[in-house]
Write an enzyme that holds these catalytic residues in place. Structure first.
Site, PDB file in Angstrom:
ATOM      1  N   THR A   1       0.809  -1.222   0.000  1.00 45.16           N
ATOM      2  CA  THR A   1       0.000   0.000   0.000  1.00 45.16           C
ATOM      3  C   THR A   1       0.844   1.276   0.000  1.00 45.16           C
ATOM      4  OG1 THR A   1      -1.843  -1.103   1.102  1.00 45.16           O
ATOM      5  CG2 THR A   1      -1.747   1.289   1.290  1.00 45.16           C
TER       6      THR A   1
ATOM      7  N   ASN B   1       5.291  -0.699   3.701  1.00 45.63           N
ATOM      8  CA  ASN B   1       4.445  -0.006   4.678  1.00 45.63           C
ATOM      9  C   ASN B   1       5.249   0.287   5.941  1.00 45.63           C
ATOM     10  OD1 ASN B   1       2.269  -0.269   2.914  1.00 45.63           O
ATOM     11  ND2 ASN B   1       1.590  -2.177   3.847  1.00 45.63           N
TER      12      ASN B   1
ATOM     13  N   ASP C   1      -9.272  -3.573   0.546  1.00 48.47           N
ATOM     14  CA  ASP C   1      -8.073  -4.255   1.018  1.00 48.47           C
ATOM     15  C   ASP C   1      -8.359  -5.016   2.300  1.00 48.47           C
ATOM     16  OD1 ASP C   1      -5.012  -4.549   0.853  1.00 48.47           O
ATOM     17  OD2 ASP C   1      -5.281  -3.724   2.861  1.00 48.47           O
TER      18      ASP C   1
ATOM     19  N   HIS D   1      -8.137  -9.063   2.328  1.00 49.17           N
ATOM     20  CA  HIS D   1      -7.242  -9.815   3.205  1.00 49.17           C
ATOM     21  C   HIS D   1      -8.011 -10.866   3.998  1.00 49.17           C
ATOM     22  CE1 HIS D   1      -3.281  -8.073   2.778  1.00 49.17           C
ATOM     23  NE2 HIS D   1      -3.765  -6.848   2.840  1.00 49.17           N
TER      24      HIS D   1
ATOM     25  N   ASP E   1      -3.426   0.408  -5.699  1.00 49.69           N
ATOM     26  CA  ASP E   1      -2.067   0.429  -5.141  1.00 49.69           C
ATOM     27  C   ASP E   1      -1.383  -0.922  -5.256  1.00 49.69           C
ATOM     28  OD1 ASP E   1      -3.782  -0.762  -3.334  1.00 49.69           O
ATOM     29  OD2 ASP E   1      -2.921   0.203  -1.571  1.00 49.69           O
TER      30      ASP E   1
END
Length: 556
Positions: free
Chosen positions: A88, A109, A316, A320, A363
């Site tokens: 991301t 990240n 996202d 996940h 992203d």
């Protein structure tokens, strides 16, 4: 003599008129130029959107969201990330800087900082104070990103008169796109049982504006503690797999990963406001706040171009938890499509149809859940950093008769204790290569490269090229590992991303609005092409580290 004087006066008068006409022409030209630019650029990033979500769920989309962008704008169908890792933070930074992590410095990240001896977050900044919360989640800024963004360049070009506002559930999704010079970046305080406020930091301002305080004091956020069921009859969700399976995360308080989800009932055991972010209602909330920002910040109200960046984070979160093939992810995109329509309708009304420009991308993509792939006999599996570190420590003890050479294992990278290597009189390059030769023998590892090979060679294609684009000499590790396709470092339910394989790199790129042609292409485009394309549209400088190329075939 009188005749000469008369001639000179007439000549001066003519010259003055010509000069006045020239000045007026230049002013008219400048006005025309300013009127050709959009009043507002809206940059949308969908967190964890694979390209095939556009095509797979197309029959479920209405005409005002994704389809409107494709029908009125330009669709780059073969758009990819051109680096590893596809996370991301790097994703958002790359979209807006027009370059890759080796240049903009956002390598993950979170990453291990050799100098500090600890892991740092990509937008961590302990020198600023939080606004709207007491949480350290508000101590954030873009200072670790070393390149400018096109949002910065627009601010510089307009003498800081063009506004930039960044919005996202995630701090990094708001901060990195908005750049260093933004008027504001706002994110949602949901981590560690956060306040549920939209917050910022003193990097941008001394206090939250009234419109943000009014939004936070309303009941809008709490209204999303409600039932999440499928938008349409679940039996029509034929583009996804069974609702009840062993591959998906089960929320605390439920026995199965199945619809419906009573968020009000589940919130106490699942992070309170966090569960809103982990449902499609996080996208609804983001759109609510974005529409409030358009009014509150007076965006697109004059001929000086403003920029609004919006990152939708909930796909996202849901991806996940439930994976590519879930009913949950299909429902998230059906609902996101309706949010886009709501946003575009607002822009038509508030800014004016044909007066704004939008692009939409992601992203990163995401892998299918390995256990699901295994059930279909597709090669896949799991690998853990802990397992890798245990094996390497045993090897180091046997090979070098010492311990402590492995300092950190994270992001598919290994950081060595360079100080200890030097004290032992060992050559760093030699130690790196020894470890490369060891790791390549592990059954789940596809490829391995040392930092030395990244620094001393130039790779022009393949996974090696992607690794090199993601390798930052000051920040990246000593060893870079690549698991086989379908193998991930993750828990056994749900899935993740980060690789250089097509399921992680192939993402949408849609443009529409003022200055954009209608059409589509299968020509390969890459994420760093976006920022120079928008810069070319606006007639501004490219970001300082830009390596992408403007997509001229997109611009009208």
């Amino acid at each position: 003599m009188k005749n000469i004087i008369s001639f000179l006066l007439i000549a001066a008068s003519v010259f003055s008129c010509k000069a006045q006409i020239t000045v007026e022409s230049e002013e008219t030209s400048e006005r025309k130029i300013s009127l050709t630019n959009p009043k507002l650029v809206v940059a949308i990033v969908v967190d964890q959107m694979r390209y095939d979500y556009l095509t797979r769920f197309e029959s479920k989309y209405g005409n005002g969201g994704f389809k409107r962008m494709m029908q009125e704008g330009f669709n780059c169908k073969n758009n990819h990330f051109n680096y590893v890792p596809t996370y991301t933070g790097p994703g958002h930074a790359s979209v807006f800087t027009g370059t890759t992590p080796n240049n903009h410095g956002i390598i993950a990240n979170d990453w291990f900082d050799r100098t500090l001896g600890r892991t740092v977050n990509c937008v961590e900044d302990r020198t600023v104070e939080p606004l709207g919360t007491n949480s350290n989640d508000g101590r954030k800024s873009p200072k670790r990103m070393v390149s400018t963004t096109f949002t910065d360049e627009n601010r510089l070009f307009t003498q800081m008169r063009g506004k930039t506002i960044g919005i996202s559930i995630k701090h990094r999704g708001a901060i990195l796109p908005a750049g260093h010079t933004a008027n504001a970046a706002y994110w949602f305080d949901y981590e560690n049982k956060g306040s549920g406020n939209w917050i910022s930091s003193t990097y941008y301002m001394k206090d939250l504006p009234k419109w943000v305080k009014d939004f936070n004091s309303s009941n809008i956020t709490e209204s999303y503690f409600k039932i999440w069921d499928t938008y349409y009859d679940i039996n029509t969700y034929t583009e996804s797999g069974s609702d009840n399976n062993d591959f998906e995360r089960v929320f605390k308080g439920k026995e199965t990963p199945t619809f419906p989800y009573d968020l009000n009932k589940l919130k106490g055991s699942n992070g309170n406001f966090k569960i809103i972010a982990e449902s499609p209602y996080g996208d609804n909330l983001t759109t609510d706040f974005t529409i409030a920002a358009i009014d509150g910040e007076n965006l697109g109200k004059d001929d000086i171009t403003d920029v609004l960046t919006v990152s939708y984070s909930s796909p996202d979160k849901v991806g996940h938890d439930f994976g590519v093939n879930s009913k949950e992810i299909e429902d998230v995109y059906i609902r996101l499509d309706k949010d886009l329509k709501r946003l575009f309708d607002t822009l038509d009304d508030k800014v004016g149809k044909g007066e704004y420009t939008v692009f939409l991308t992601a992203d990163h993509g995401v892998a299918n859940i390995p256990r699901y792939l295994e059930s279909l006999n597709i090669p896949s599996g799991y690998f853990t950093s802990k397992e890798l570190k245990t094996k390497l420590n045993a090897f180091v003890l046997e090979e070098f008769k010492t311990t402590g050479l492995i300092r950190n294992v994270s992001n598919n990278q290994i950081f060595l204790n360079r100080k200890k290597i030097k004290e032992l009189g060992l050559d760093l390059t030699f130690v790196q290569q020894k470890l490369v030769n060891e790791i390549i023998s592990y059954k789940d590892i596809y490829k391995v490269y040392s930092a030395t090979s990244m620094s001393n060679n130039s790779f022009h294609n393949g996974i090696e090229h992607l690794l090199q684009n993601g390798y930052n000499q000051k920040r990246s590790g000593d060893i870079l590992t690549v698991p086989y396709p379908g193998y991930i470092y993750y828990r056994k339910t749900g899935t993740t991303h980060g690789s250089g394989f097509s399921y992680d790199t192939h993402v949408p790129l849609l443009f529409f609005g003022k200055g954009i042609k209608h059409g589509e292409t299968l020509q390969k485009t890459v994420i760093p092409d976006i920022a120079p394309t928008i810069s070319a549209l606006l007639g501004i400088s490219y970001p300082s580290g830009s390596t992408g190329r403007p997509l001229g075939f997109v611009l009208d």
